[in-house]
Design a protein around this motif. Structure first.
Motif, mmCIF file in Angstrom:
data_model
loop_
_atom_site.group_PDB
_atom_site.id
_atom_site.type_symbol
_atom_site.label_atom_id
_atom_site.label_comp_id
_atom_site.label_asym_id
_atom_site.label_seq_id
_atom_site.Cartn_x
_atom_site.Cartn_y
_atom_site.Cartn_z
ATOM 1 N N VAL A 42 0.944 -1.181 -0.226
ATOM 2 C CA VAL A 42 0.021 -0.015 -0.198
ATOM 3 C C VAL A 42 1.040 1.131 -0.270
ATOM 4 N N GLN A 43 0.544 2.648 -1.114
ATOM 5 C CA GLN A 43 2.139 2.936 -1.115
ATOM 6 C C GLN A 43 0.367 4.505 -1.198
ATOM 7 N N PRO A 44 1.491 5.502 -1.196
ATOM 8 C CA PRO A 44 0.297 7.145 -1.501
ATOM 9 C C PRO A 44 0.981 7.656 -3.223
ATOM 10 N N VAL A 45 0.127 8.154 -3.211
ATOM 11 C CA VAL A 45 0.127 8.571 -4.273
ATOM 12 C C VAL A 45 1.364 9.874 -4.641
ATOM 13 N N GLY A 46 2.165 9.743 -6.048
ATOM 14 C CA GLY A 46 3.927 10.284 -5.741
ATOM 15 C C GLY A 46 4.737 9.686 -5.209
ATOM 16 N N SER A 47 4.160 8.581 -4.624
ATOM 17 C CA SER A 47 6.004 7.802 -3.962
ATOM 18 C C SER A 47 6.180 7.046 -4.695
ATOM 19 N N PRO A 48 7.535 6.325 -4.555
ATOM 20 C CA PRO A 48 8.134 5.418 -5.800
ATOM 21 C C PRO A 48 8.256 4.319 -5.407
ATOM 22 N N LEU A 49 8.886 3.135 -6.840
ATOM 23 C CA LEU A 49 7.546 1.853 -6.404
ATOM 24 C C LEU A 49 8.559 0.869 -6.837
ATOM 25 N N SER A 50 9.025 0.271 -6.376
ATOM 26 C CA SER A 50 10.414 -1.099 -6.996
ATOM 27 C C SER A 50 9.534 -2.091 -6.341
ATOM 28 N N LEU A 51 9.079 -3.540 -7.497
ATOM 29 C CA LEU A 51 8.875 -4.961 -7.720
ATOM 30 C C LEU A 51 9.627 -5.154 -8.039
ATOM 31 N N GLU A 52 9.907 -6.547 -7.445
ATOM 32 C CA GLU A 52 11.315 -7.442 -7.733
ATOM 33 C C GLU A 52 10.576 -8.964 -7.904
ATOM 34 N N CYS A 53 11.861 -9.598 -9.107
ATOM 35 C CA CYS A 53 10.812 -10.637 -9.608
ATOM 36 C C CYS A 53 12.201 -11.641 -9.909
ATOM 37 N N THR A 54 12.449 -12.860 -9.891
ATOM 38 C CA THR A 54 13.651 -13.544 -9.875
ATOM 39 C C THR A 54 12.795 -15.086 -9.626
ATOM 40 N N VAL A 55 13.901 -15.473 -10.975
ATOM 41 C CA VAL A 55 13.700 -17.154 -11.291
ATOM 42 C C VAL A 55 14.708 -17.974 -10.855
#
Lengths: 117, 114
Positions: B12-25
């Protein structure tokens, strides 16, 4: 442009009955492939079955079979002897291009299948 | 056997904040990697795909970006989130070469932008 259409937003089926989920597609590429994925309420996407456009026989995987009618551009999923655990969203999907370096897939809008005990 | 991981599971993130989602295989090399977004009650929309390290293709113009710093790592980022970025984000992999068409998905990240 390629397109996938699933006209059944929701279906109810009695346990142990067979069920057919409809999927039609449109593409101008002679080489393509069709998929079905299952998405339970947990959200994970589970690969079920794949049919290539040049495959001579309909694909089967256990209780799943794909009724591929190339002239009609349809790729319906048939689930035999439905079980309660089959309740989920089902997505039909298509890839184009036999020699694509990446398997880009487009998805239909899905059909929610509910199995009644 | 191959496995694919995503984290976090929910965010849950506020508008205007940064994002980083990670995926590894794990368990495979040189996979094709994909990021999809699924809006509530809808199908999947392909956002990015990658055929190799630092080789990223964007499918939909948006305020998101993707990077692949390592062979089996795929990252989805944003500098400033919008409300419309809310959704379920799925990472997937497929094999390279003719015949390796099936995509296998991770467990997903459910993002809510408030």
């Amino acid at each position: 442009a390629q397109k996938i259409t699933q006209t059944q937003p929701g279906m109810f089926v009695q346990e142990k009955e067979a069920v057919t989920l409809d999927c039609t597609y449109d593409t101008s590429d002679p080489s393509y492939g069709l998929f079905w994925y299952k998405q339970p309420s947990s959200g994970e996407m589970i690969f079920l079955i794949y049919q290539g456009s040049y495959d001579q026989q309909n694909a089967t995987e256990g209780r799943y079979s794909l009724n591929f009618q190339k002239a009609r551009k349809s790729a319906n999923l048939v689930i035999s002897a439905s079980q309660l655990g089959d309740s989920a969203m089902y997505f039909c999907a298509m890839r184009e291009g036999r020699y694509s370096s990446a398997s880009k897939i487009i998805f239909g809008s899905g059909t929610r299948l509910s199995i009644r005990p | 056997s191959q496995t694919i991981h995503q984290w976090p599971a929910t965010l849950v993130q506020p508008v205007g904040s940064p994002l980083s989602l990670e995926c590894t295989v794990e368990g495979t090399s040189n996979p094709n990697l994909y990021w999809y977004r699924q809006a509530a009650g809808r199908g999947l929309q392909l956002l990015f795909y990658s055929i190799g390290i630092d080789q990223i293709s964007s499918e939909v113009p948006q305020n998101l970006s993707a990077s692949r710093p390592q062979d089996r790592q795929f990252i989805l980022s944003s500098k400033k989130l919008l409300l419309s970025d809310s959704g379920f984000y799925l990472c997937a992999w497929s094999g390279q070469g003719v015949g390796s068409y099936e995509q296998y998905f991770g467990p997903g990240t459910r993002l809510t932008v408030t």
